[in-house]
Write a protein that holds these residues in place. Structure first.
Motif, PDB file in Angstrom:
ATOM      1  N   LEU A   3      -5.266   7.402   2.025  1.00  0.00           N
ATOM      2  CA  LEU A   3      -4.660   6.507   1.026  1.00  0.00           C
ATOM      3  C   LEU A   3      -4.759   7.109  -0.365  1.00  0.00           C
ATOM      4  CD1 LEU A   3      -3.284   3.952   0.078  1.00  0.00           C
ATOM      5  CD2 LEU A   3      -5.518   2.817   0.100  1.00  0.00           C
ATOM      6  N   ALA A  48      -0.504  -0.643  -0.420  1.00  0.00           N
ATOM      7  CA  ALA A  48       0.006   0.096   0.731  1.00  0.00           C
ATOM      8  C   ALA A  48      -0.326  -0.694   1.983  1.00  0.00           C
ATOM      9  CB  ALA A  48      -0.628   1.478   0.802  1.00  0.00           C
ATOM     10  N   ARG A  49       0.548  -0.554   2.922  1.00  0.00           N
ATOM     11  CA  ARG A  49       0.301  -1.083   4.251  1.00  0.00           C
ATOM     12  C   ARG A  49       0.353   0.088   5.200  1.00  0.00           C
ATOM     13  NH1 ARG A  49       2.610  -3.644   0.941  1.00  0.00           N
ATOM     14  NH2 ARG A  49       4.806  -3.318   1.297  1.00  0.00           N
ATOM     15  N   LEU A  50      -0.445   0.024   6.243  1.00  0.00           N
ATOM     16  CA  LEU A  50      -0.570   1.163   7.150  1.00  0.00           C
ATOM     17  C   LEU A  50      -0.448   0.698   8.587  1.00  0.00           C
ATOM     18  CD1 LEU A  50      -1.366   4.132   7.832  1.00  0.00           C
ATOM     19  CD2 LEU A  50      -3.751   3.370   7.729  1.00  0.00           C
ATOM     20  N   LEU A  66      -0.026   8.452  10.574  1.00  0.00           N
ATOM     21  CA  LEU A  66      -0.180   7.355   9.628  1.00  0.00           C
ATOM     22  C   LEU A  66       1.189   7.015   9.045  1.00  0.00           C
ATOM     23  CD1 LEU A  66      -3.365   8.676   7.796  1.00  0.00           C
ATOM     24  CD2 LEU A  66      -3.231   7.151   9.777  1.00  0.00           C
ATOM     25  N   TRP A  68       2.768   4.845   6.440  1.00  0.00           N
ATOM     26  CA  TRP A  68       2.473   4.071   5.235  1.00  0.00           C
ATOM     27  C   TRP A  68       3.721   3.368   4.728  1.00  0.00           C
ATOM     28  CZ3 TRP A  68      -2.455   3.746   3.764  1.00  0.00           C
ATOM     29  CH2 TRP A  68      -3.336   4.769   4.099  1.00  0.00           C
ATOM     30  N   VAL A  70       4.220   2.315   1.032  1.00  0.00           N
ATOM     31  CA  VAL A  70       3.603   2.369  -0.296  1.00  0.00           C
ATOM     32  C   VAL A  70       4.550   1.704  -1.292  1.00  0.00           C
ATOM     33  CG1 VAL A  70       2.807   3.913  -2.130  1.00  0.00           C
ATOM     34  CG2 VAL A  70       2.333   4.460   0.256  1.00  0.00           C
ATOM     35  N   ASP A 152       8.490   4.189   2.896  1.00  0.00           N
ATOM     36  CA  ASP A 152       7.828   4.573   4.141  1.00  0.00           C
ATOM     37  C   ASP A 152       7.467   6.041   4.044  1.00  0.00           C
ATOM     38  OD1 ASP A 152       8.246   2.042   5.055  1.00  0.00           O
ATOM     39  OD2 ASP A 152       9.477   2.592   6.768  1.00  0.00           O
TER      40      ASP A 152
END
Length: 159
Positions: A3, A48-50, A66, A68, A70, A152
């Protein structure tokens, strides 16, 4: 770590970006200044989401995928009597999206604190934009624009 390095990568990618039309270059931050003038286009790389996947076999030096999402929050303030007022914020958003679409992939990034290296395999292939109407603060007689661009980013980390 991922991150930290992804947020830093996006900030560095956007900071100083020239905006078409001759305006001031974009200033990009992760943590915004406590007090600031919105005297130029600004971008804040926050949140951020993951969704991740880990290679399960063989155990040992496999890879993590990963995915992301963001967020890049964009702000801009201008005068309502500008001859180009209808174009200014769209040109800022377009410049940011174009920068992500034209970034050469793949590329390696490294976390400056931990030294962990990873590879960015995609940015800007999938994205979402929220661009609500501008606001007019009565005391300032200015137009205040804000938008959120969700990027993304596909990152691979050996782990």
């Amino acid at each position: 770590m991922p991150l930290n390095s992804v947020q830093t990568y996006v900030r560095d990618l956007l900071d100083g970006l020239q905006i078409p039309g001759g305006g001031a270059p974009l200033e990009a931050y992760i943590t915004p200044p406590t007090v600031e003038d919105i005297d130029r286009p600004k971008a804040y790389v926050q949140g951020a989401r993951l969704r991740g996947q880990r290679q399960t076999a063989p155990r040992g030096p496999g890879f993590k995928r990963l995915n992301w999402l963001v967020d890049v929050y964009i702000t801009y303030e201008t005068t309502p009597d500008s001859a180009t007022v209808d174009q200014e914020m769209p040109l800022i958003i377009d410049a940011i999206m174009s920068k992500t679409w034209t970034t050469v992939m793949p590329l390696f990034i490294q976390d400056q604190v931990t030294g962990v290296r990873s590879q960015v395999l995609a940015i800007g292939e999938d994205f979402e934009l929220e661009y609500p109407p501008e606001r007019t603060p009565a005391t300032l007689r200015m137009l205040y624009y804000a938008a959120r661009l969700g990027l993304d980013i596909y990152e691979a980390v050996q782990a």
